[in-house]
Design an enzyme around this catalytic site. Structure first.
Site, PDB file in Angstrom:
ATOM      1  N   ARG A 150      39.337  42.087  48.026  1.00 35.60           N
ATOM      2  CA  ARG A 150      37.933  41.760  48.251  1.00 35.60           C
ATOM      3  C   ARG A 150      37.124  43.060  48.218  1.00 35.60           C
ATOM      4  O   ARG A 150      37.663  44.154  48.405  1.00 35.60           O
ATOM      5  CB  ARG A 150      37.747  41.072  49.603  1.00 35.60           C
ATOM      6  CG  ARG A 150      38.496  39.756  49.758  1.00 35.60           C
ATOM      7  CD  ARG A 150      38.290  39.178  51.154  1.00 35.60           C
ATOM      8  NE  ARG A 150      38.944  37.881  51.323  1.00 35.60           N
ATOM      9  CZ  ARG A 150      40.165  37.703  51.804  1.00 35.60           C
ATOM     10  NH1 ARG A 150      40.888  38.765  52.172  1.00 35.60           N
ATOM     11  NH2 ARG A 150      40.683  36.490  51.927  1.00 35.60           N
ATOM     12  N   LYS A 175      39.936  39.956  55.873  1.00 40.27           N
ATOM     13  CA  LYS A 175      39.206  38.784  56.348  1.00 40.27           C
ATOM     14  C   LYS A 175      40.026  38.056  57.400  1.00 40.27           C
ATOM     15  O   LYS A 175      41.220  37.830  57.232  1.00 40.27           O
ATOM     16  CB  LYS A 175      38.910  37.841  55.171  1.00 40.27           C
ATOM     17  CG  LYS A 175      37.977  36.705  55.530  1.00 40.27           C
ATOM     18  CD  LYS A 175      37.623  35.902  54.303  1.00 40.27           C
ATOM     19  CE  LYS A 175      36.665  34.773  54.649  1.00 40.27           C
ATOM     20  NZ  LYS A 175      36.293  33.983  53.458  1.00 40.27           N
ATOM     21  N   HIS A 242      33.851  39.200  42.998  1.00 42.95           N
ATOM     22  CA  HIS A 242      34.663  38.050  43.420  1.00 42.95           C
ATOM     23  C   HIS A 242      35.273  37.349  42.207  1.00 42.95           C
ATOM     24  O   HIS A 242      36.369  36.785  42.296  1.00 42.95           O
ATOM     25  CB  HIS A 242      33.816  37.074  44.233  1.00 42.95           C
ATOM     26  CG  HIS A 242      34.617  36.307  45.236  1.00 42.95           C
ATOM     27  ND1 HIS A 242      35.289  36.915  46.279  1.00 42.95           N
ATOM     28  CD2 HIS A 242      34.888  34.979  45.352  1.00 42.95           C
ATOM     29  CE1 HIS A 242      35.907  36.013  46.998  1.00 42.95           C
ATOM     30  NE2 HIS A 242      35.702  34.824  46.445  1.00 42.95           N
ATOM     31  N   ARG A 245      38.439  38.950  41.456  1.00 43.57           N
ATOM     32  CA  ARG A 245      39.491  38.478  42.373  1.00 43.57           C
ATOM     33  C   ARG A 245      40.054  37.146  41.875  1.00 43.57           C
ATOM     34  O   ARG A 245      41.267  36.942  41.893  1.00 43.57           O
ATOM     35  CB  ARG A 245      38.900  38.343  43.775  1.00 43.57           C
ATOM     36  CG  ARG A 245      39.854  37.805  44.829  1.00 43.57           C
ATOM     37  CD  ARG A 245      39.207  37.954  46.211  1.00 43.57           C
ATOM     38  NE  ARG A 245      39.782  37.096  47.226  1.00 43.57           N
ATOM     39  CZ  ARG A 245      40.884  37.386  47.929  1.00 43.57           C
ATOM     40  NH1 ARG A 245      41.513  38.527  47.700  1.00 43.57           N
ATOM     41  NH2 ARG A 245      41.340  36.568  48.848  1.00 43.57           N
ATOM     42  N   HIS A 268      45.109  34.747  52.204  1.00 45.38           N
ATOM     43  CA  HIS A 268      44.590  33.447  52.601  1.00 45.38           C
ATOM     44  C   HIS A 268      45.266  32.951  53.869  1.00 45.38           C
ATOM     45  O   HIS A 268      46.489  33.044  53.995  1.00 45.38           O
ATOM     46  CB  HIS A 268      44.801  32.418  51.480  1.00 45.38           C
ATOM     47  CG  HIS A 268      43.941  32.650  50.281  1.00 45.38           C
ATOM     48  ND1 HIS A 268      44.249  32.176  49.012  1.00 45.38           N
ATOM     49  CD2 HIS A 268      42.764  33.320  50.145  1.00 45.38           C
ATOM     50  CE1 HIS A 268      43.299  32.530  48.165  1.00 45.38           C
ATOM     51  NE2 HIS A 268      42.397  33.228  48.827  1.00 45.38           N
ATOM     52  N   TYR A 277      43.435  27.730  42.508  1.00 46.46           N
ATOM     53  CA  TYR A 277      43.646  28.509  41.291  1.00 46.46           C
ATOM     54  C   TYR A 277      44.610  27.813  40.328  1.00 46.46           C
ATOM     55  O   TYR A 277      44.663  28.164  39.148  1.00 46.46           O
ATOM     56  CB  TYR A 277      44.168  29.903  41.642  1.00 46.46           C
ATOM     57  CG  TYR A 277      43.167  30.710  42.423  1.00 46.46           C
ATOM     58  CD1 TYR A 277      42.027  31.212  41.801  1.00 46.46           C
ATOM     59  CD2 TYR A 277      43.332  30.954  43.783  1.00 46.46           C
ATOM     60  CE1 TYR A 277      41.082  31.936  42.517  1.00 46.46           C
ATOM     61  CE2 TYR A 277      42.394  31.678  44.499  1.00 46.46           C
ATOM     62  CZ  TYR A 277      41.281  32.158  43.864  1.00 46.46           C
ATOM     63  OH  TYR A 277      40.341  32.872  44.578  1.00 46.46           O
TER      64      TYR A 277
END
Length: 297
Positions: A150, A175, A242, A245, A268, A277
């Site tokens: 990120r 995150k 992004h 990514r 995640h 994805y």
């Protein structure tokens, strides 16, 4: 009690006790200020189920909020008012009964393999005034495309976090305040090594891995924004950080990476986030169809 004063107390609590990131704190501050400004509510006692519902309804019908924008405001205000109830400033949370619109299921935007290679080629051969910029910028875009970091994670990288000899990058407090280790390829390692040599040549000793050209300081968010705009214009590719990514994730799946490993590399919390994805990777899906047992008939 003044809602802005309470919001400031909430943010101080969130930062010092809950350990929320500056980015999350800004989101809370912005959401409460926007709610107060657009409803004309200055005192917390003025908040009612009716004006809260009108705020969200107006957001969708008059301001054309996307579902994601709606959800961000709902989540931010839900946490804020929940804290207010816990502190005894309110009797109940007015957000609880606010419905959540059905989220649109969209395939994440990405670059194709050819466009990703084109971008890396352009970043390396761009006519820079200083050679340091060539190697640093190539290392930055390579890190996005080959490791899927990120924006905040890349800018927050420390020099000690990058181990090119052992092919790993350590992400501190990504995150959700989670640490993780991201393995890197030899291709990315070579780009990082070239940048490290240039960094040493200029005597950069700042703790941040990516340095600004001028001064012994880390590369800034504003600097990255300008760099992305510069390369977007030069390449004529409509990309964002992004999107790079998303490109990493999709290319990994097309290369045969399993969804569990990819989820760990992406940082995640829920593997369901990673499964989006799968829909973006036509090559991956096509490869799975070859496994049908009747294909040899």
């Amino acid at each position: 009690m003044d809602i802005q004063t309470i919001s400031q107390k909430f943010c101080e609590y969130s930062a010092s006790i809950r350990g929320y990131s500056p980015h999350t704190i800004r989101r809370y501050t912005t959401s409460v200020s926007f709610f107060s400004r657009n409803t004309g509510i200055a005192e917390l006692s003025q908040v009612t189920d009716e004006n809260v519902r009108a705020f969200f309804y107006g957001g969708r019908t008059e301001r054309n909020w996307s579902v994601n924008t709606y959800i961000v405001y709902r989540k931010s205000l839900l946490v804020f008012f929940r804290w207010c109830v816990k502190q005894g400033y309110m009797e109940r949370n007015p957000i609880i009964d606010i419905e959540i619109p059905k989220r649109e299921k969209r395939i994440p935007p990405k670059l194709t393999k050819q466009d990703a290679l084109k971008l890396l080629e352009l970043v390396y051969h761009y006519p820079y005034e200083y050679s340091f910029l060539r190697y640093r910028n190539h290392a930055i875009f390579s890190t996005f495309i080959f490791a899927g970091l990120r924006k905040s994670e890349l800018l927050g990288l420390k020099y000690a976090d990058v181990d090119v000899d052992n092919l790993t990058i350590f992400i501190r407090q990504g995150k959700g305040n989670k640490d993780r280790i991201v393995p890197i390829s030899h291709t990315l390692a070579q780009s990082l090594k070239r940048y490290i040599e240039q960094r040493k040549r200029l005597g950069k000793t700042n703790p941040e891995f990516f340095s600004s050209l001028r001064g012994n300081i880390g590369f800034t968010q504003n600097g990255l924004k300008k760099l992305v705009e510069q390369m977007r214009e030069a390449s004529r590719l409509p990309f964002t950080v992004h999107k790079l990514r998303h490109t990493f994730a999709t290319l990994m799946l097309e290369g045969g990476c399993d969804i569990f490993s990819l989820s760990k590399m992406m940082g995640h919390s829920d593997i369901k986030t990673t499964t989006i994805y799968l829909a973006a990777s036509a090559e991956h899906l096509r490869a799975q169809m070859t496994k049908h047992p009747l294909n040899d008939m």
